[in-house]
Structure formats: C-alpha cells, structure tokens
Design a protein around this motif. Structure first.
Motif, mmCIF file in Angstrom:
data_model
loop_
_atom_site.group_PDB
_atom_site.id
_atom_site.type_symbol
_atom_site.label_atom_id
_atom_site.label_comp_id
_atom_site.label_asym_id
_atom_site.label_seq_id
_atom_site.Cartn_x
_atom_site.Cartn_y
_atom_site.Cartn_z
ATOM 1 N N GLN A 71 -11.720 -3.287 1.935
ATOM 2 C CA GLN A 71 -11.375 -2.577 2.329
ATOM 3 C C GLN A 71 -9.834 -2.570 2.947
ATOM 4 O OE1 GLN A 71 -13.934 -1.913 6.306
ATOM 5 N NE2 GLN A 71 -15.661 -3.795 4.426
ATOM 6 N N GLN A 72 -9.465 -3.840 1.882
ATOM 7 C CA GLN A 72 -7.635 -3.950 2.701
ATOM 8 C C GLN A 72 -6.507 -3.080 2.244
ATOM 9 O OE1 GLN A 72 -6.113 -6.909 4.746
ATOM 10 N NE2 GLN A 72 -4.353 -5.538 4.663
ATOM 11 N N ASP A 73 -5.722 -2.279 2.749
ATOM 12 C CA ASP A 73 -4.839 -1.145 2.011
ATOM 13 C C ASP A 73 -3.663 -1.936 2.384
ATOM 14 O OD1 ASP A 73 -6.009 0.920 2.596
ATOM 15 O OD2 ASP A 73 -5.593 1.177 4.080
ATOM 16 N N ASP A 115 -1.278 2.091 -1.209
ATOM 17 C CA ASP A 115 -2.378 2.829 -0.509
ATOM 18 C C ASP A 115 -1.695 3.720 0.486
ATOM 19 O OD1 ASP A 115 -4.649 1.146 -2.367
ATOM 20 O OD2 ASP A 115 -4.353 0.022 -0.455
ATOM 21 N N GLN A 129 4.019 -3.609 4.912
ATOM 22 C CA GLN A 129 2.290 -3.220 4.454
ATOM 23 C C GLN A 129 2.210 -4.680 3.916
ATOM 24 O OE1 GLN A 129 0.755 -0.042 4.756
ATOM 25 N NE2 GLN A 129 2.774 0.157 6.656
ATOM 26 N N ARG A 189 -8.053 7.499 -6.910
ATOM 27 C CA ARG A 189 -7.287 7.244 -5.886
ATOM 28 C C ARG A 189 -6.301 8.012 -5.024
ATOM 29 N NH1 ARG A 189 -5.796 2.331 -4.872
ATOM 30 N NH2 ARG A 189 -3.324 3.241 -4.555
ATOM 31 N N GLU A 198 -8.639 10.173 -2.244
ATOM 32 C CA GLU A 198 -8.184 8.972 -2.072
ATOM 33 C C GLU A 198 -9.066 7.836 -1.457
ATOM 34 O OE1 GLU A 198 -6.713 11.486 1.751
ATOM 35 O OE2 GLU A 198 -5.286 13.259 0.955
ATOM 36 N N THR A 235 -9.034 4.435 -1.928
ATOM 37 C CA THR A 235 -8.138 3.475 -2.778
ATOM 38 C C THR A 235 -8.483 2.210 -2.654
ATOM 39 O OG1 THR A 235 -6.946 3.304 -0.559
ATOM 40 C CG2 THR A 235 -6.001 4.950 -1.870
ATOM 41 N N LYS A 281 -8.588 -0.478 -7.171
ATOM 42 C CA LYS A 281 -6.717 -0.747 -7.220
ATOM 43 C C LYS A 281 -5.880 -0.657 -8.956
ATOM 44 C CE LYS A 281 -6.697 -2.068 -3.698
ATOM 45 N NZ LYS A 281 -6.839 -1.042 -2.681
#
Lengths: 746, 152
Positions: free
Chosen positions: A229-231, A235, A414, B26, B30, B32, B35
């Motif tokens: 869940q970490q952007d 992202d 970010q 991604r 969307e 994300t 990785k």
C-alpha cells in the motif's frame, strides 16, 4: 572536507546573505492548516549540540515559517519530516523525537514527507537535502524543540481554559491533566493552543526522561510497505499523463545526428517522438506514449544515427583508465596530508596498489519523475512528484530549464525506493532532463503531464557512478615493527570538479570526497597523502559512504598487514594506535567482546577478520568469521558494533548496519563492477551487474555502544569496514592480500 | 482484448496481447502495489501469483494469463497464508525503502505454500530471485521462519 562539510558550505553559499537575525513574530510562526487543529511551524533556536562549526558561525535559526506539526481535534497527530524517506528510517525517527518532547500518544502519531520549502531546509546547512547520514544527527535538537514548544503551547491553552497556573498542569501521553481531576486530550485543546504565542525558550527533557528516544519501535511505514500500500514516486499519477522513455547516447555526451521514427510512430499508443537536449550537453530522443510498455516498444523501434566520433578509442575505457591511473600513482600529486617520518631505520617495506571499479547505485525503484505545467506567464506553475535527496537544488534546476522562478516550482517529495546517493546529483540530472522534455512538449503545444521513467538499463548505463579509484601505499617499517613512513597516493576522478560546486567546494584543487578516511585517519601513524583527480567523461557521484567505500578498505587492510609484519594481534595493534580515540575503542571492544574474538576457536577452515572505521561521525567495528570457497570468501557470521551516540530507534540502527554491511559485502562479489569499452558501459541489468542476494548473506549481530550524547550518522557508517574485515580474514586464510575489487573469481 | 481473473474478479483489458502483466496492472488497471525493478525477471520486484505459482509479471505477456487466476500483493493478505506472512513481516519490521517488499512477500507466500517447513537452504534458494538493495535479507529470513513456525 567531508561530504558533511561540503553540504554545510554549500548551504552557506546558497543562502549567502539570507541567514540574518530577524525578530521572531508569532504571525510568521503560525500557519493555520485547514479549519481546525494546531499547526505549528517553528525553527530551532539552538544549533545542534556539538556542532562547533555552527556555534562558531553564530548560525541563526532558520526563520521561515511553515508547518511541522498538525494536531487534529480527534487527537491524531501528523508530523512533517524534512527529509526524504528512502529506507533509512528518519520518517519514523524524527517523528519519534518530536513526539517524545511533545509527550504525545505514539499510537496516534503519523508522519508525512515535506515538499520543497524553506522551513524544511537543514537547520545547520540551510539547504533541503538528505545525505551524509545527517537526517537525525542534524534535526535531533530541531525536532525536540518543535515538540517541546508545541507542548508548552498546549499547556498554556489548558491553563487559560481552566483558569489555573500553568505550573499546576502536566502532560501524560497525549493528555493534559490539572487540579481536581481535570483532563483534556491534546486534540480538544489544539484550536486554543494555536492562538498561543510560540515560546522562544523551552526546557528540553534530560535523557533519563525520554519515553521514546532510545527505545526500539516498529516503523510507521512498515505496515504499508508489507502490504503493497505504500506509494512511491513511480506510482504517482495525474489525469491524462503520458509516459516518457529517453534514448540516451551510447557514450556520455553523445548527440543525435538524425533519427527515423517512422516504425515507432505507427505503434499504437506512441504519441510523440522528439529530439531533446539532455544532461551533460548530450542530445537524445524522447519517446512519449500512453504507458510504459508502449513507450518501450516505441523506443526499441526508433533508429538513431549518432554524431560521428573521430577517435572512438579516445572514449572512456576502464582497461586504459587503469593504465593511466597507474602512471599517475607514480607521480607527485596535490598534498592532502603531510606527516614527518619517524627518525628510525626502515627495515622492511609494505607496498601495494589498490583498484576499485565504478559502481552503480541501482536503487530498486528506477529513477523517475512526474511533471505537470499549468498556467502561463507569471502564473505558470510547475509541479514535480519525485523521490529526491536534493530538493533545494532540484527546484532551482527545474525552474532554470523552464524559465520560471523556484517559487513557481513545487517539488512533491515522494517516498523513494532506495537512492544511496543517486538521487542527489549536483546537476539534478534526472529532474533537469524531465524539465527539458516538458519544455519540448510545451513547445509542441502540448499540456499533458509527463512521467519520465528510467528502465533498469538506463539506470545501469546512466553514469553517476562511484568513481573508479586507485591507491598506492608504500610503508616503511622499523625492525621492531613501527611505521617509520607511509607514502600514500590516491587517483580518483573528482565528484565535484566540473560541476557548479567546484569553485565553492574544492580547496587547493583537492576533492576531499576522494581522500576522506585516509587524509583524516584516526590512526597515530605518519601518513602523507598525495591525490590526483584525472578528468574522464564518465559522470561520478557519491555512493553510500562515498570516499570511505575505498579508503576504509585500503586503510584497514594495510593496518592488518602492518600488524602481521610486526607479529602483533589485529585488535591489539588497532587499540594501540587508536588509543586517543575512545569511541573507536568502545566500538572495537564491544565487537570483540560480543564476537568471542580471542576467546572462541573457529573451525580449522575459518579465520577471523577485523576492521574498524569512522565515517559520518560514527564508528563501526565489524568482526567476521570467514572460510574460502575457491577464490571467494564465505562469510559465516558478522558481529558489529556501532558508536553513534544516542540511538533514536535501535531497531532502525540495527537494520541500517545490517543493510550497509550487506551492500559492502556486495562490493566483493564477482561482477560487481561497471566497466567501459570504447565509451560504452558493458553492463546493463542485474544479470551482468552483481548485487548481493540472500544466499551470500550471513548472520549479522549488531550491538550499540550506550551513550547519551547527541546522535551521529547511521545510514552509511556500517558499510566501509565490512569489505576490509572480510579481506583481512582472506589474508589469514590464503596468505594473499586482496587489493582489487571486486574479487575476480575466474 | 484479454480476459483473466484478477484477485477474484473478472477483468477485461484492451491491450496488445504481448504487453507484460506488470504494465497491464500498473498502467491499465492502476494497481501499483506490484513494482517494476528490472524488466527481465532478474530482481523479483514484480512477483505475482498465477494460479498460485510465483511468476515474474514483467516478462509474462498478458496473453499467457488469459482465462487464469492472477493474485497480487493487494489481495494476498485476504488468504490465511498471505495474512500470516504479512503479519510476520510487520512483526520483524522487515522493510527499509520497501520497494522490493511486495515481490518479497509474494515469493515468501509461494515458498510456504509449496514448502511449509523450509530449511535454510530452501529459503535461500527460493528467495534468491528477489533482490533487496537495502539488504533486509536477514529480517526477511526471520519473518519467513517465524511464519513457517506458525504453520507447523
């Protein structure tokens, strides 16, 4: 001059004239965020203890108002952190420091990263940056004072509300308590506290009063990072955005002669293919498409003719570089340190040449930046979303390219997937390139936001490496083992030379990032250091622990050879020659005690290896247990001790020492090198540029020397002494000193 | 048009069928959490599950998952084993920068699914395809061991 000193000087130059004593007005301190809650933006009055340089300069507080802290009416607390979070843990650490003095309930605390802004400049250096292992070290006092002042304002608000003297009140874990059972949460008092004056002076806790500082805690970002869940910067999205991949020249500084985009343009999703100016006067191609895959397909289909280079053999070539550097090793260079020889006969000489390759940082998140430009003329606004270590410079660089003022550029910091120095470039390379693409895009009449992405190949081949470096030492020993003379020469391309920083930062032509760790060695030995900074076309940069990546290896393996030549135990020799350095001794002694060195017998095929080195204000000792598998070392166990003064979050300190040691083990791995032939980088991705993977990772037990002094660096100091400790064990096992990295196993 | 089942839901995407699953996730969907690290199955940052097996989504064309079940980091915690592994990750405070951790968690779940009681060597060899540049390997291993202990 260390990296730290360099940043300090940079900040001063950058802010020349800006740091003046201004009266502190409440209006400037307070900034109301939203409609309710306490928002506090204040600057430290005191410089961090122990910063002699700061005291000498009479450094005034950064007076810019901003917000560091928000307390919502429900009692939840948001702390704004003035550093990039890219793995090192300062996002949690600085929040923890502020929360301690605030007496906050930790379960209600969260932290956010600050955008580029004056308030978030380093309180000692005056620029907003993350590097040199300074995040906690420099902002410790600042964040304590922020917490203490906010607490004082909450107390004053409660005193007014309850009509009692403030001395009758106390705080307890997010609540204020008063006489007759009166109690209120911070959230209930937040609005009233906001209208209180900011106290100029506050009393800080004594270390025995700390509730959070010094106690290990789960990081605030652990849950999000464990659940996807970490952007991160990569992202970030904006409506209508396009994805950009660049075609960079096959050699640094190359330029497009012509290109054929006909095949690429017909690929579905490819929008524009344009020639663009890029970093270091090169000219490349931007492929702009709907998404990454379309951009990549487009990029693969573009045919480019590069401007002819007359003498391709004159382009950088690491084999030739080694020959040229070796020649320089035999000549006099700039004097980085001179010592008088002992008045004794030289009975024996130890001589060695060392070679260290270019290294790429390869953070797991490839470089990227999302840029959006809106408005026009004076109302132009530029927004950039990226993980950067260098907000102040990057803001200026983007502004420069797009011909707006820095104030018109917002850098939205970010979370970054690693960096290790790569996100701190004096040229702001990847952000300036992003702005250059935006400039070409707007010139073509387009307005959509652009996300410029780097493939892993772009990253590995993109330069900004740890410099290819050589050392030569010639050490004269007396017949009783004393070091009579130590002539040392370093040949290293300068990180600063040729950048805008050169005139300000290089003293007498010497780039101290090449000599640190030798020229300022703590050993009481008569070391004289010459340095050469040959110019190559390969961009170089600080790589986690900078000059110490090579200098610690050279120093600690040479010291080992000297000890062995004199028949002295490795630890005893170091203790004797570091006798005036209590923090070195404390770290070394703790590692010795915990490892069982000298007490425990290893299996016959194993040997101990020891190294201790100071960098970024902290001292780390590693003691390793190693056997050999052919030409490669197998590390069975590492016992580490760090002296970093106060360890704000010991769990994070452990993680940083382990991580840095593993990155340092990686320097030995066969294939851990960037080589160039006829100007072209020969590696491209993780199949031919080696990184440490789980099977090579030993157990690493980390111990922290207890201390209540103000914190020193943690992110980098664990790296420098690991490779030499392993090399010293290899010397014991094989009789051969290791002088070239990485180890060539074939 | 390619149809597949993503985290239990039917999805349909209009992309070139050679597009890697990673970029479908991604850029098109969307999502994300998965990785991009290398684009050539060398680092494991893009690991997802295809019918319960760990795959590198950066080199798997979306055509290869047509009609099949794909699970990503966004949903792995909904299953008991995924939840257990993520809880172990949190208990051991594994992540540093955290960028590779989606892939590490997905690989760890796949390992424990096929081998609930892995030896040290089993862990090393299964996890060797996942790079962590921060060097969180020691805690990753500890988290896997502690999740395995809870499975026993």
């Amino acid at each position: 001059m260390s990296y730290e000193k360099i940043m300090q000087k940079l900040g001063r130059s950058y802010n020349a004239g800006a740091l003046v004593n201004q009266p502190i007005s409440r209006r400037r301190f307070m900034k109301i965020a939203g409609v309710s809650g306490l928002a506090l933006g204040i600057a430290p009055v005191a410089v961090a203890e122990g910063d002699a340089e700061g005291k000498k300069q009479g450094l005034t507080p950064l007076q810019q108002p901003s917000e560091f802290l928000q307390i919502a009416e429900d009692g939840s607390i948001t702390i704004i952190v003035n550093r990039l979070e890219f793995g090192q843990g300062s996002h949690t650490g600085l929040a923890r420091v502020l929360a301690d003095e605030l007496d906050a309930d930790w379960s209600k605390v969260d932290a956010k990263l600050a955008n580029a802004g004056d308030a978030y400049k380093d309180p000692l250096f005056g620029i907003q940056f993350t590097g040199g292992s300074t995040a906690i070290a420099h902002s410790f006092t600042q964040y304590r004072e922020l917490g203490a002042r906010a607490r004082a304002m909450l107390l004053t608000a409660a005193a007014e509300k309850w009509e009692v003297d403030v001395s009758a009140l106390s705080t307890n874990n997010g609540k204020i308590t008063g006489p007759n059972g009166k109690e209120a949460g911070f959230g209930e008092l937040a609005v009233a506290a906001m209208s209180q004056p900011v106290p100029e002076k506050v009393e800080l806790k004594t270390p025995d009063q700390f509730r959070y500082i010094g106690k290990g805690v789960e990081r605030l970002d652990t849950r999000n990072k464990s659940t996807g869940q970490q952007d991160f910067g990569i992202d970030a999205r904006r409506p209508g955005m396009k994805t950009v991949l660049l075609i960079r020249p096959p050699w640094f500084g190359g330029k497009v002669e012509s290109f054929d985009a006909s095949a690429a343009s017909s690929i579905q999703g490819v929008d524009q293919i344009m020639k663009v100016d890029l970093d270091r006067d090169s000219v490349g191609i931007a492929v702009i498409a709907d998404g990454y895959w379309q951009a990549k397909m487009g990029r693969d289909a573009v045919k480019v003719e590069w401007q002819h280079v007359d003498d391709i053999d004159a382009l950088p070539d690491t084999t030739k570089m080694a020959e040229q550097f070796t020649e320089l090793l035999g000549t006099d260079g700039l004097k980085a340190r001179t010592s008088a020889s002992l008045d004794k006969e030289v009975a024996k000489t130890i001589s060695a040449d060392f070679t260290f390759p270019f290294l790429a940082h390869t953070p797991m998140e490839p470089l990227n930046a999302l840029i959006e430009m809106t408005g026009s003329g004076e109302n132009t606004r530029v927004d950039v979303w990226t993980g950067t270590q260098f907000q102040t410079f990057d803001q200026g660089a983007v502004a420069g390219v797009l011909d707006v003022s820095p104030a018109q550029v917002t850098i939205h910091t970010q979370f970054a997937g690693g960096g290790f120095g790569r996100r701190a470039t004096p040229t702001s390379d990847y952000l300036a390139d992003t702005a250059k693409v935006m400039k070409a895009w707007t010139a073509a009449g387009r307005t959509e936001p652009l996300k410029v992405m780097w493939s892993r190949e772009d990253d590995v081949r993109g330069g900004y490496y740890r410099p290819f470096t050589m050392h030569r030492a010639s050490i004269g020993l007396s017949d009783d083992g004393d070091v009579v003379s130590w002539d040392h020469t370093i040949v290293a391309p300068s990180i600063l030379k040729g950048t805008a920083f050169e005139p300000m930062l290089m003293k007498d032509g010497i780039d101290s990032t090449a000599t640190e760790g030798v020229a300022d060695s703590a050993y009481d030995l008569p070391i004289s250091v010459d340095v050469h900074h040959p110019v190559t076309a390969v961009p170089v940069l600080w790589w986690r622990s900078v000059g110490h990546t090579h200098s610690a290896f050279v120093m600690e393996t040479l010291v080992e050879q000297i000890a062995r030549a004199g028949g002295v135990d490795a630890v005893d020799f170091r203790r004797k020659h570091l006798a005036k350095h209590p923090r070195h001794l404390a770290a070394l002694d703790l590692a010795v005690e915990k490892s069982g060195y000298g007490e425990r017998t290893l299996p016959d095929n194993q040997a101990w290896g020891v190294a201790v080195h100071e960098s970024f204000g902290s001292v780390v000792a590693h003691i390793v247990e190693v056997s050999m598998d052919g030409k490669n070392p197998v590390v069975h166990k590492v016992t580490s001790a760090i002296h970093c003064n106060t360890a704000v979050n010991p769990r994070s300190v452990e993680a940083q020492i382990q991580g840095a040691a593993i990155m340092g083990i990686g320097m030995l791995l066969s294939g851990a090198e960037i080589t160039l032939k006829q100007g072209q980088v020969q590696q491209s991705n993780f199949h031919n540029y080696s990184l440490p993977r789980m099977p090579v990772v030993p157990e690493i037990a980390v111990y922290i020397v207890p201390s209540q002094d103000p914190p020193t660096g943690v992110g980098e100091p664990g790296l420098p002494p690991i490779a030499p400790a392993i090399a010293n064990a290899m010397l014991a096992l094989t009789g051969e000193p290791v002088t070239t990295l990485p180890i060539q196993s074939t | 048009m390619v149809d597949f089942v993503l985290n239990g839901n039917a999805v349909s995407v209009e992309v070139d069928s050679s597009t890697p699953v990673l970029w479908v996730l991604r850029d098109e969907l969307e999502m994300t959490g998965t990785k991009f690290g290398c684009g050539m199955a060398q680092c494991g940052a893009c690991t997802v599950h295809l019918e319960g097996q760990a795959i590198r989504s950066c080199v798997t064309p979306v055509s290869a998952v047509a009609g099949k079940q794909v699970t990503t980091i966004e949903q792995i915690g909904a299953a008991a084993l995924g939840e257990l592994v993520q809880a172990a990750w949190i208990e051991h405070d594994v992540p540093q920068c955290g960028y590779c951790q989606s892939g590490q968690v997905m690989s760890a779940v796949a390992l424990l699914q096929s081998n609930p009681n892995p030896s040290e060597d089993d862990i090393d060899s299964f996890m060797a395809g996942n790079i962590c540049r921060c060097g969180t390997y020691i805690r990753i291993k500890a988290a896997i061991r502690s999740a395995a202990a809870k499975l026993a």
